[in-house]
Design a protein around this motif. Structure first.
Motif, PDB file in Angstrom:
ATOM      1  N   TYR A 206       0.540   9.165   7.623  1.00 50.33           N
ATOM      2  CA  TYR A 206       1.430   9.786   8.612  1.00 50.33           C
ATOM      3  C   TYR A 206       1.857   8.772   9.666  1.00 50.33           C
ATOM      4  CZ  TYR A 206       3.182  13.236  11.955  1.00 50.33           C
ATOM      5  OH  TYR A 206       3.976  13.954  12.820  1.00 50.33           O
ATOM      6  N   TYR A 207       0.921   7.944  10.100  1.00 50.55           N
ATOM      7  CA  TYR A 207       1.254   6.922  11.097  1.00 50.55           C
ATOM      8  C   TYR A 207       2.202   5.878  10.513  1.00 50.55           C
ATOM      9  CZ  TYR A 207       0.647   3.320  14.658  1.00 50.55           C
ATOM     10  OH  TYR A 207       0.874   2.388  15.638  1.00 50.55           O
ATOM     11  N   ILE A 208       1.960   5.474   9.265  1.00 54.59           N
ATOM     12  CA  ILE A 208       2.835   4.491   8.623  1.00 54.59           C
ATOM     13  C   ILE A 208       4.241   5.064   8.451  1.00 54.59           C
ATOM     14  CG2 ILE A 208       3.240   3.201   6.487  1.00 54.59           C
ATOM     15  CD1 ILE A 208       0.236   2.932   6.179  1.00 54.59           C
ATOM     16  N   ALA A 209       4.324   6.328   8.008  1.00 55.77           N
ATOM     17  CA  ALA A 209       5.629   6.939   7.787  1.00 55.77           C
ATOM     18  C   ALA A 209       6.399   7.126   9.088  1.00 55.77           C
ATOM     19  CB  ALA A 209       5.463   8.280   7.080  1.00 55.77           C
ATOM     20  N   SER A 210       5.682   7.274  10.204  1.00 57.61           N
ATOM     21  CA  SER A 210       6.332   7.498  11.493  1.00 57.61           C
ATOM     22  C   SER A 210       6.659   6.202  12.213  1.00 57.61           C
ATOM     23  CB  SER A 210       5.442   8.369  12.390  1.00 57.61           C
ATOM     24  OG  SER A 210       5.115   9.587  11.755  1.00 57.61           O
ATOM     25  N   ALA A 211       6.151   5.078  11.739  1.00 57.99           N
ATOM     26  CA  ALA A 211       6.368   3.799  12.422  1.00 57.99           C
ATOM     27  C   ALA A 211       7.759   3.254  12.120  1.00 57.99           C
ATOM     28  CB  ALA A 211       5.298   2.798  12.004  1.00 57.99           C
ATOM     29  N   GLY A 212       8.135   2.235  12.875  1.00 59.58           N
ATOM     30  CA  GLY A 212       9.405   1.565  12.643  1.00 59.58           C
ATOM     31  C   GLY A 212       9.373   0.730  11.385  1.00 59.58           C
ATOM     32  N   PRO A 213      10.545   0.245  10.947  1.00 61.72           N
ATOM     33  CA  PRO A 213      10.601  -0.503   9.686  1.00 61.72           C
ATOM     34  C   PRO A 213       9.687  -1.722   9.655  1.00 61.72           C
ATOM     35  CG  PRO A 213      12.802   0.089  10.435  1.00 61.72           C
ATOM     36  CD  PRO A 213      11.869   0.442  11.546  1.00 61.72           C
ATOM     37  N   ALA A 214       9.670  -2.519  10.715  1.00 62.08           N
ATOM     38  CA  ALA A 214       8.840  -3.725  10.724  1.00 62.08           C
ATOM     39  C   ALA A 214       7.359  -3.374  10.709  1.00 62.08           C
ATOM     40  CB  ALA A 214       9.172  -4.586  11.946  1.00 62.08           C
ATOM     41  N   MET A 215       6.965  -2.424  11.559  1.00 53.65           N
ATOM     42  CA  MET A 215       5.563  -2.002  11.595  1.00 53.65           C
ATOM     43  C   MET A 215       5.159  -1.332  10.289  1.00 53.65           C
ATOM     44  SD  MET A 215       2.726  -1.912  13.193  1.00 53.65           S
ATOM     45  CE  MET A 215       3.191  -2.379  14.866  1.00 53.65           C
ATOM     46  N   ARG A 216       6.065  -0.554   9.711  1.00 53.06           N
ATOM     47  CA  ARG A 216       5.759   0.118   8.446  1.00 53.06           C
ATOM     48  C   ARG A 216       5.505  -0.899   7.350  1.00 53.06           C
ATOM     49  NH1 ARG A 216      10.497   2.748   7.201  1.00 53.06           N
ATOM     50  NH2 ARG A 216      10.032   4.171   8.939  1.00 53.06           N
ATOM     51  N   LEU A 217       6.306  -1.959   7.303  1.00 51.89           N
ATOM     52  CA  LEU A 217       6.116  -3.004   6.295  1.00 51.89           C
ATOM     53  C   LEU A 217       4.786  -3.714   6.495  1.00 51.89           C
ATOM     54  CD1 LEU A 217       7.150  -4.749   3.965  1.00 51.89           C
ATOM     55  CD2 LEU A 217       8.324  -6.171   5.652  1.00 51.89           C
TER      56      LEU A 217
ATOM     57  N   HIS B 136     -13.393   3.355  -0.449  1.00 50.65           N
ATOM     58  CA  HIS B 136     -12.698   2.158   0.027  1.00 50.65           C
ATOM     59  C   HIS B 136     -11.762   1.597  -1.041  1.00 50.65           C
ATOM     60  CE1 HIS B 136     -12.617  -2.344   0.038  1.00 50.65           C
ATOM     61  NE2 HIS B 136     -12.108  -2.123   1.235  1.00 50.65           N
ATOM     62  N   ILE B 137     -12.187   1.628  -2.287  1.00 47.36           N
ATOM     63  CA  ILE B 137     -11.402   1.050  -3.368  1.00 47.36           C
ATOM     64  C   ILE B 137     -10.165   1.888  -3.675  1.00 47.36           C
ATOM     65  CG2 ILE B 137     -11.435   0.577  -5.853  1.00 47.36           C
ATOM     66  CD1 ILE B 137     -14.335  -0.364  -5.472  1.00 47.36           C
ATOM     67  N   PHE B 138     -10.290   3.218  -3.633  1.00 48.93           N
ATOM     68  CA  PHE B 138      -9.187   4.090  -4.039  1.00 48.93           C
ATOM     69  C   PHE B 138      -8.371   4.635  -2.877  1.00 48.93           C
ATOM     70  CE2 PHE B 138     -12.204   4.884  -7.711  1.00 48.93           C
ATOM     71  CZ  PHE B 138     -11.533   4.007  -8.554  1.00 48.93           C
ATOM     72  N   LEU B 139      -8.753   4.323  -1.648  1.00 45.06           N
ATOM     73  CA  LEU B 139      -7.979   4.792  -0.495  1.00 45.06           C
ATOM     74  C   LEU B 139      -6.529   4.298  -0.520  1.00 45.06           C
ATOM     75  CD1 LEU B 139      -7.875   6.282   2.215  1.00 45.06           C
ATOM     76  CD2 LEU B 139      -8.750   4.198   3.312  1.00 45.06           C
ATOM     77  N   PRO B 140      -6.247   3.035  -0.878  1.00 43.23           N
ATOM     78  CA  PRO B 140      -4.843   2.601  -0.914  1.00 43.23           C
ATOM     79  C   PRO B 140      -3.972   3.431  -1.854  1.00 43.23           C
ATOM     80  CG  PRO B 140      -6.303   0.699  -0.963  1.00 43.23           C
ATOM     81  CD  PRO B 140      -7.162   1.901  -1.127  1.00 43.23           C
ATOM     82  N   PHE B 141      -4.528   3.894  -2.976  1.00 34.47           N
ATOM     83  CA  PHE B 141      -3.742   4.710  -3.897  1.00 34.47           C
ATOM     84  C   PHE B 141      -3.309   6.012  -3.231  1.00 34.47           C
ATOM     85  CE2 PHE B 141      -6.336   2.006  -6.631  1.00 34.47           C
ATOM     86  CZ  PHE B 141      -5.411   1.558  -7.555  1.00 34.47           C
ATOM     87  N   MET B 142      -4.216   6.614  -2.486  1.00 36.69           N
ATOM     88  CA  MET B 142      -3.882   7.856  -1.793  1.00 36.69           C
ATOM     89  C   MET B 142      -2.811   7.620  -0.742  1.00 36.69           C
ATOM     90  SD  MET B 142      -4.471  11.128  -1.402  1.00 36.69           S
ATOM     91  CE  MET B 142      -6.081  11.529  -2.105  1.00 36.69           C
ATOM     92  N   VAL B 143      -2.957   6.555   0.032  1.00 34.40           N
ATOM     93  CA  VAL B 143      -1.992   6.275   1.097  1.00 34.40           C
ATOM     94  C   VAL B 143      -0.613   6.002   0.519  1.00 34.40           C
ATOM     95  CG1 VAL B 143      -1.412   4.693   2.977  1.00 34.40           C
ATOM     96  CG2 VAL B 143      -3.772   5.441   2.663  1.00 34.40           C
ATOM     97  N   LEU B 144      -0.549   5.220  -0.548  1.00 31.36           N
ATOM     98  CA  LEU B 144       0.739   4.868  -1.145  1.00 31.36           C
ATOM     99  C   LEU B 144       1.430   6.069  -1.775  1.00 31.36           C
ATOM    100  CD1 LEU B 144      -0.143   1.441  -2.814  1.00 31.36           C
ATOM    101  CD2 LEU B 144       1.126   1.845  -0.695  1.00 31.36           C
TER     102      LEU B 144
END
Length: 283
Positions: free
Chosen positions: A89-100, A160-168
């Motif tokens: 949610y924080y990544i999706a709400s951030a600006g383009p540079a911060m999101r990247l 820890h290993i599978f958290l990135p999959f959920m976020v993406l």
């Protein structure tokens, strides 16, 4: 056959052929194998039997392994969802540079080898690891806490290993929510928690569904991390299948357990899909 679909089928036929030869054929070859009996010291018998399947239900050891696998899968999925949704949610709400930048930080652990990450958790969670040594030095505990070769170690390491999959999976779903819908809710004096529970969360249900299914399937079928953090005694279905095929050479039991794992995965995916679709539709 519709003439319009023929070009698409011709284009997809090489890929379908590869899938049939590489994935479907080995699975079909294991069907008769799972229906034979393994005799210690002799090998695979020619007798047909359903004992390999019935033992999964009747044998207390196998039932414990299946239950342990389910608990691990649901536990890792729940932890990844609880930790991953606020981050997404924080990544999706951030600006383009911060999101990247944040997206690259999420992806970065995936660039490291799975074995290396698992060894990192061993160094942290071992009886003489960094965490236990720190707690002992601070006087919080008198003796090391057992954090490995149990459910706790697997939950921590695999989350820890599978958290990135959920976020993406969650970030695009949250980004796809129309901003004007949320703006209309704020115009009608809805509070932020009300907008989140009534609009954001239900409309991000496809991402929750996709991320949860992906993490669950990866968790219950994982082999390397359960083997390293769970040790040789704390077995799940994947490590038991590995041992049946490569250590005890009981291929029929391993094949039956493989089909049981596949059926279990499909069942949970089907049930979770129906539940989340009803929840999203009701919301």
């Amino acid at each position: 056959m519709n003439p319009r679909t023929l070009p698409g089928l011709l284009l997809a036929s090489p890929l379908l052929l590869v899938l049939l030869l590489v994935f479907a054929a080995p699975v079909l070859l294991m069907v008769p194998l799972s229906l034979h009996e393994y005799v210690a010291g002799t090998g695979i018998s020619s007798n047909w039997t359903l004992a390999n399947y019935t033992s999964i239900v009747t044998d207390e050891y196998y039932r414990e392994v299946v239950l342990r696998t389910l608990v691990l899968g649901f536990g890792v999925t729940a932890i990844c969802l609880l930790l991953g949704y606020p981050l997404a949610y924080y990544i999706a709400s951030a600006g383009p540079a911060m999101r990247l930048a944040l997206t690259m930080l999420v992806i970065f652990p995936m660039l490291l080898n799975l074995v290396v990450r698992s060894f990192g958790w061993i160094a942290l969670l071992a009886n003489r690891g960094l965490v236990n040594n720190l707690l002992v030095d601070l006087g919080l505990i008198e003796r090391p806490i057992r954090m490995m070769f149990n459910l706790f170690g697997l939950l921590v390491g695999m989350s820890h290993i599978f958290l990135p999959f959920m976020v993406l999976m969650l970030v695009p779903a949250i980004q796809a929510i129309p901003k004007d819908v949320q703006a209309a809710a704020y115009t009608l004096s809805a509070s932020r928690p009300r907008v989140f529970w009534s609009i954001t969360l239900p409309m991000s249900a496809p991402g929750i569904l996709s991320g949860s299914i992906l993490v669950f399937v990866l968790s219950i079928s994982a082999l390397v991390t359960p083997r390293m953090l769970g040790g040789p005694t704390y077995k799940v279905m994947a490590t038991l299948i590995y041992d049946d095929f490569l250590q005890t050479l009981d291929w029929p039991a391993g094949a039956a357990m493989s089909f049981a794992l596949t059926a279990l995965t499909l069942l949970v995916i089907g049930l979770s899909s129906r539940v989340l679709k009803r929840w999203g539709g009701a919301a």
